[in-house]
Design a protein around this motif. Sequence first.
Motif, PDB file in Angstrom:
ATOM      1  N   ASP A 225       0.824  -1.208   0.000  1.00 42.46           N
ATOM      2  CA  ASP A 225       0.000   0.000   0.000  1.00 42.46           C
ATOM      3  C   ASP A 225       0.860   1.260   0.000  1.00 42.46           C
ATOM      4  OD1 ASP A 225      -2.359  -1.392  -0.051  1.00 42.46           O
ATOM      5  OD2 ASP A 225      -2.986  -0.870   1.992  1.00 42.46           O
ATOM      6  N   SER A 226       1.918   1.260   0.808  1.00 41.04           N
ATOM      7  CA  SER A 226       2.819   2.422   0.822  1.00 41.04           C
ATOM      8  C   SER A 226       3.489   2.596  -0.532  1.00 41.04           C
ATOM      9  CB  SER A 226       3.866   2.262   1.923  1.00 41.04           C
ATOM     10  OG  SER A 226       3.293   2.397   3.204  1.00 41.04           O
ATOM     11  N   ALA A 227       3.881   1.480  -1.150  1.00 38.67           N
ATOM     12  CA  ALA A 227       4.509   1.541  -2.473  1.00 38.67           C
ATOM     13  C   ALA A 227       3.553   2.117  -3.508  1.00 38.67           C
ATOM     14  CB  ALA A 227       4.966   0.144  -2.894  1.00 38.67           C
ATOM     15  N   LEU A 228       2.297   1.678  -3.475  1.00 38.47           N
ATOM     16  CA  LEU A 228       1.313   2.165  -4.441  1.00 38.47           C
ATOM     17  C   LEU A 228       0.990   3.634  -4.213  1.00 38.47           C
ATOM     18  CD1 LEU A 228      -0.551   1.492  -6.806  1.00 38.47           C
ATOM     19  CD2 LEU A 228      -2.281   0.729  -5.146  1.00 38.47           C
ATOM     20  N   PHE A 229       0.952   4.057  -2.956  1.00 30.12           N
ATOM     21  CA  PHE A 229       0.709   5.476  -2.663  1.00 30.12           C
ATOM     22  C   PHE A 229       1.805   6.334  -3.288  1.00 30.12           C
ATOM     23  CE2 PHE A 229       1.112   9.351  -0.194  1.00 30.12           C
ATOM     24  CZ  PHE A 229      -0.203   9.768  -0.032  1.00 30.12           C
ATOM     25  N   ILE A 230       3.071   5.943  -3.113  1.00 30.44           N
ATOM     26  CA  ILE A 230       4.170   6.720  -3.684  1.00 30.44           C
ATOM     27  C   ILE A 230       4.107   6.697  -5.203  1.00 30.44           C
ATOM     28  CG2 ILE A 230       6.666   7.001  -3.833  1.00 30.44           C
ATOM     29  CD1 ILE A 230       5.523   7.613  -1.075  1.00 30.44           C
ATOM     30  N   TYR A 244      12.057  17.420  -8.803  1.00 32.75           N
ATOM     31  CA  TYR A 244      11.289  16.203  -8.530  1.00 32.75           C
ATOM     32  C   TYR A 244      11.704  15.131  -9.527  1.00 32.75           C
ATOM     33  CZ  TYR A 244       8.519  18.265  -4.906  1.00 32.75           C
ATOM     34  OH  TYR A 244       8.147  18.825  -3.706  1.00 32.75           O
ATOM     35  N   TRP A 245      11.944  13.947  -9.022  1.00 33.49           N
ATOM     36  CA  TRP A 245      12.495  12.870  -9.828  1.00 33.49           C
ATOM     37  C   TRP A 245      11.537  11.699  -9.858  1.00 33.49           C
ATOM     38  CZ3 TRP A 245      13.343   8.471  -6.883  1.00 33.49           C
ATOM     39  CH2 TRP A 245      13.375   8.674  -5.506  1.00 33.49           C
ATOM     40  N   LYS A 246      11.709  10.849 -10.836  1.00 29.70           N
ATOM     41  CA  LYS A 246      10.854   9.668 -10.987  1.00 29.70           C
ATOM     42  C   LYS A 246      11.716   8.428 -10.874  1.00 29.70           C
ATOM     43  CE  LYS A 246       6.935   7.879 -13.442  1.00 29.70           C
ATOM     44  NZ  LYS A 246       5.998   7.743 -12.361  1.00 29.70           N
ATOM     45  N   ALA A 247      11.187   7.430 -10.152  1.00 25.84           N
ATOM     46  CA  ALA A 247      11.924   6.188  -9.980  1.00 25.84           C
ATOM     47  C   ALA A 247      12.066   5.451 -11.307  1.00 25.84           C
ATOM     48  CB  ALA A 247      11.209   5.297  -8.968  1.00 25.84           C
ATOM     49  N   GLU A 248      13.141   4.680 -11.440  1.00 23.17           N
ATOM     50  CA  GLU A 248      13.381   3.944 -12.675  1.00 23.17           C
ATOM     51  C   GLU A 248      12.308   2.890 -12.921  1.00 23.17           C
ATOM     52  OE1 GLU A 248      17.294   2.327 -12.641  1.00 23.17           O
ATOM     53  OE2 GLU A 248      18.282   4.296 -12.611  1.00 23.17           O
ATOM     54  N   ARG A 249      11.791   2.315 -11.844  1.00 26.10           N
ATOM     55  CA  ARG A 249      10.743   1.297 -11.988  1.00 26.10           C
ATOM     56  C   ARG A 249       9.702   1.486 -10.890  1.00 26.10           C
ATOM     57  NH1 ARG A 249      15.364  -1.246 -10.345  1.00 26.10           N
ATOM     58  NH2 ARG A 249      15.848  -1.798 -12.485  1.00 26.10           N
ATOM     59  N   LEU A 254       8.533  -3.471  -7.734  1.00 23.85           N
ATOM     60  CA  LEU A 254       9.812  -3.721  -7.078  1.00 23.85           C
ATOM     61  C   LEU A 254       9.652  -4.526  -5.797  1.00 23.85           C
ATOM     62  CD1 LEU A 254      12.876  -2.973  -7.357  1.00 23.85           C
ATOM     63  CD2 LEU A 254      12.382  -1.027  -5.850  1.00 23.85           C
ATOM     64  N   VAL A 255       8.610  -4.232  -5.008  1.00 18.94           N
ATOM     65  CA  VAL A 255       8.468  -4.876  -3.706  1.00 18.94           C
ATOM     66  C   VAL A 255       8.046  -6.347  -3.805  1.00 18.94           C
ATOM     67  CG1 VAL A 255       7.972  -2.705  -2.537  1.00 18.94           C
ATOM     68  CG2 VAL A 255       6.062  -4.107  -3.369  1.00 18.94           C
ATOM     69  N   LYS A 256       7.740  -6.798  -5.007  1.00 19.35           N
ATOM     70  CA  LYS A 256       7.342  -8.201  -5.176  1.00 19.35           C
ATOM     71  C   LYS A 256       8.534  -9.148  -5.126  1.00 19.35           C
ATOM     72  CE  LYS A 256       3.225  -7.108  -7.920  1.00 19.35           C
ATOM     73  NZ  LYS A 256       2.581  -7.211  -9.247  1.00 19.35           N
ATOM     74  N   ASP A 460      14.596   5.097  -2.000  1.00 15.82           N
ATOM     75  CA  ASP A 460      13.344   4.752  -1.327  1.00 15.82           C
ATOM     76  C   ASP A 460      12.853   3.357  -1.708  1.00 15.82           C
ATOM     77  OD1 ASP A 460      13.773   7.565  -1.837  1.00 15.82           O
ATOM     78  OD2 ASP A 460      11.807   7.961  -0.969  1.00 15.82           O
ATOM     79  N   GLY A 461      13.008   3.006  -2.980  1.00 20.34           N
ATOM     80  CA  GLY A 461      12.516   1.720  -3.454  1.00 20.34           C
ATOM     81  C   GLY A 461      13.168   0.560  -2.740  1.00 20.34           C
ATOM     82  N   GLN A 462      14.459   0.674  -2.446  1.00 14.21           N
ATOM     83  CA  GLN A 462      15.133  -0.417  -1.752  1.00 14.21           C
ATOM     84  C   GLN A 462      14.686  -0.528  -0.296  1.00 14.21           C
ATOM     85  OE1 GLN A 462      19.673  -0.829  -1.181  1.00 14.21           O
ATOM     86  NE2 GLN A 462      19.211  -1.965  -3.071  1.00 14.21           N
ATOM     87  N   LEU A 463      14.367   0.598   0.338  1.00 16.37           N
ATOM     88  CA  LEU A 463      13.779   0.545   1.680  1.00 16.37           C
ATOM     89  C   LEU A 463      12.473  -0.242   1.664  1.00 16.37           C
ATOM     90  CD1 LEU A 463      14.112   4.110   3.279  1.00 16.37           C
ATOM     91  CD2 LEU A 463      15.375   2.058   3.898  1.00 16.37           C
TER      92      LEU A 463
END
Length: 490
Positions: A225-230, A244-249, A254-256, A460-463
């Motif tokens: 849910d936190s991942a989808l919110f971001i 402001y930047w956008k994640a590569e993926r 990623l969290v899967k 953030d994605g790795q966290l």
Amino acid sequence: MKQVMTWDEWATCDATALADLIKHGEVTAAEIAGQAKLATEKVNPSLNAVVELFEDAITAPFAEGTNAQGPFAGVPLLIKDLGPGVKGRLQEQGSKFFKGFRQTSDAFLTTKIRQSGLNIIGRSATPEFGVASSAENPEIYVVRNPWNTDYTSFGSSAGAVASVAAGVLPLAHATDGGGSIRIPAGAQGLVGLKSSRGVLSIAPALSDITGYVSTQGCVSRSVRDSALFIDSCRGGAPGEFMPYWKAERSYTELVKRDPPRLKIAVSHEWGNYHADPHFVTELERTVRLLEELGHYVEWQTPDIDFEAAFAAQTTCYISNFAQFIQRQLEKRGLTEPPEELVEPINRKIWLEGRDMSYSERWLMQDVFNSTSRQLGAFYEQWDMILTPSFSAPTPLTGDKRYLTLSDNPDVMDWFYSLWELFSYTPLASLTGTPGISVPLAWQTSGIPLGMHFQTRQANDGQLLQLAAQLERAAGGRFNGQRIPQVHVTV
């Protein structure tokens, strides 16, 4: 208003699951919002977490521009009472001074929230101006920890966290300027991510150098849910100060999967501050879990001038809050904050910071810069650093040492008493780097204790990826089978 799910079913659904039910036509967004209202009525008398529900948004979820085709498909959300403005709605910031104030337009993040399909159904409680460590003013409300109502909820996202922990809804908006997402999440068994600077918009307010430490975000029961919110709400408004930047993926994808083997430093000695002995024991237990998952963990502390960093952050808070109050006074034609409307410590903050010089701000910014470089060098050697989410046991409700109702005559001493309790989270706010509190441990009182992971800017994605791995290791659900004392299923 009818109940469409059992409370056990409701409590096991995260926002992603509720959205899937809506998308497949098994329930409607209005029915889900209605059940959130029933949940509020069930637990809020014991918690005071929800200030107000918006009846029109509950009965007509898509009337205010909520996107029915968005990934959240109409899932209900509470907005923190000092978060992004919501057009036509009260925003009283936990203060008698702001009583009756209404926003005249949606903030940029509000439009992003609506586009994601989240239905803003009400506002959650916060301490006055978000300054104190807990939302406790008996003349307004006292927010209580649902795990044990004798204990504080922490702050300033007190109402958001208490409402999610008690099962009112699975996700709530929150903000973090020094730990206000991560600390209450840590004490109430939730996932609390403070994103990197440059992820979620803070426009139109503080869209300049004064917004260095403040970030928007959410608290949730599940990592996805936190991942989808971001993923759904990130991005800056036109002309917003910081890049402001956008994640590569997509973080949702990623969290899967598990992260690679990480090199994780662990510490509880943060300058002059140290963790409670029981917290150190829980920290050691978390280290063993990380090692079992294949990560390399070693006791290391960043080579940072913590004393200078805490002093600079204190200067930042005092000058920011003082100028915020001063602007409100000027709008109202007042020369000082009225004693009967503004809490004592906030009045002292105004006195301390209203005439702060540019030289003092420049010195503060210089420490921000040097500290960020020192921490950046540390992250060249380490992927993350692990600490507890706070350093001492959660206080009982009514402990005025940490409240803006305090009678402490020295505002600097008051701030440093906060740092003794909230030792670990401010560094990520100062440097603009991400941090996440993950519910992995317990205090001797029986209420949760979050473990706090920090990492470099834009990681953030790795966290979230590590948090998801830990969630899977916990059987797919944090906190095991334990539920709070005050909960919709009780």
